[in-house]
Design a protein around this motif. Structure first.
Motif, mmCIF file in Angstrom:
data_model
loop_
_atom_site.group_PDB
_atom_site.id
_atom_site.type_symbol
_atom_site.label_atom_id
_atom_site.label_comp_id
_atom_site.label_asym_id
_atom_site.label_seq_id
_atom_site.Cartn_x
_atom_site.Cartn_y
_atom_site.Cartn_z
ATOM 1 N N PRO A 12 21.422 64.680 21.001
ATOM 2 C CA PRO A 12 22.526 65.635 21.128
ATOM 3 C C PRO A 12 23.765 64.942 21.692
ATOM 4 O O PRO A 12 23.716 63.773 22.078
ATOM 5 C CB PRO A 12 21.979 66.670 22.114
ATOM 6 N N GLU A 13 24.843 65.675 21.765
ATOM 7 C CA GLU A 13 26.083 65.162 22.344
ATOM 8 C C GLU A 13 26.084 65.422 23.846
ATOM 9 O O GLU A 13 25.409 66.312 24.336
ATOM 10 C CB GLU A 13 27.291 65.870 21.721
ATOM 11 N N LYS A 15 19.441 70.389 22.867
ATOM 12 C CA LYS A 15 20.799 70.868 22.588
ATOM 13 C C LYS A 15 21.781 69.956 23.320
ATOM 14 O O LYS A 15 21.397 69.109 24.099
ATOM 15 C CB LYS A 15 20.951 72.310 23.033
ATOM 16 N N ASP A 16 23.078 70.157 23.079
ATOM 17 C CA ASP A 16 24.086 69.340 23.735
ATOM 18 C C ASP A 16 23.896 69.371 25.249
ATOM 19 O O ASP A 16 23.563 70.409 25.829
ATOM 20 C CB ASP A 16 25.496 69.818 23.379
ATOM 21 N N SER A 26 17.874 70.386 28.450
ATOM 22 C CA SER A 26 18.702 70.954 27.379
ATOM 23 C C SER A 26 17.869 71.330 26.157
ATOM 24 O O SER A 26 18.367 71.992 25.250
ATOM 25 C CB SER A 26 19.784 69.970 26.964
ATOM 26 N N GLU A 62 24.985 69.808 28.751
ATOM 27 C CA GLU A 62 26.049 70.524 29.456
ATOM 28 C C GLU A 62 25.979 70.168 30.940
ATOM 29 O O GLU A 62 24.982 69.609 31.407
ATOM 30 C CB GLU A 62 25.865 72.040 29.291
ATOM 31 N N THR A 92 28.585 66.790 26.536
ATOM 32 C CA THR A 92 29.869 67.493 26.557
ATOM 33 C C THR A 92 30.837 66.814 27.536
ATOM 34 O O THR A 92 30.419 66.076 28.427
ATOM 35 C CB THR A 92 29.695 68.973 26.968
#
Length: 173
Positions: A83-84, A119-120, A116, A122, A86
């Motif tokens: 994932p990225e 997912k990205d 996560s 955070e 943020t």
């Protein structure tokens, strides 16, 4: 090391070996030699070519690249696409003191990926190791005026939570 030879137990002649020793330490070996805590002859045998790498807190510009590397590494191990990270999460990483150096960054990224669930990453997925926030607070210069100090701490919490006021309130208890 010096002769490039080893004498195996029970052998009559030494065997030639071609080896290189790569060693790492966070100790000041020259200082340890001076105080008698490290053998000078051993130092000169292993210190043919030395590379001094400053701690992560002195090269913050490396944090994004290292974090992305570790994220890709752990995502590959877990069989998922990476994932990225943020911008608010990256800002927190770049501002963290990392007293545990790169190992702490690596553990932080792995834990964030797990939290996560792929997912990205955070800001709320980042859990710095115990003590990291204490060091960050110790480095934070607070004004002596009480109201200004409170305002500074609140602003820091809002920054740390990526602008999420509810998350900042939770950080502040």
């Amino acid at each position: 090391l010096e002769d490039g030879q080893v004498m195996p137990l029970g052998a009559r002649r030494p065997h030639a070996v071609d080896v290189r020793v790569v060693a790492a330490t966070n100790a000041d070996l020259v200082g340890r030699i001076r105080d008698g805590g490290f053998r000078q002859d051993l130092y000169y045998r292993i210190a043919r070519f030395t590379v001094e790498v400053p701690p992560l807190r002195e090269r913050r510009e490396d944090i994004p690249l290292l974090a992305q590397h570790f994220l890709q590494l752990f995502a590959d191990e877990m069989g998922m696409p990476a994932p990225e990270i943020t911008k608010p999460a990256l800002k927190i990483l770049e501002g963290a003191p990392f007293p545990g150096n790169i190992r702490e960054l690596k553990n932080t990224v792995e834990r964030a990926l797990i939290e996560s669930q792929g997912k990205d990453i955070e800001a709320e997925h980042l859990r710095l190791l115990p003590g990291a926030d204490d060091v960050a607070m110790a480095e934070l210069e607070l004004p002596l005026n009480y109201d200004e100090a409170v305002r500074t701490v609140i602003e820091r919490a809002i920054d740390k939570s990526g602008g999420n006021v509810s998350a900042a309130a939770r950080l502040l208890g």
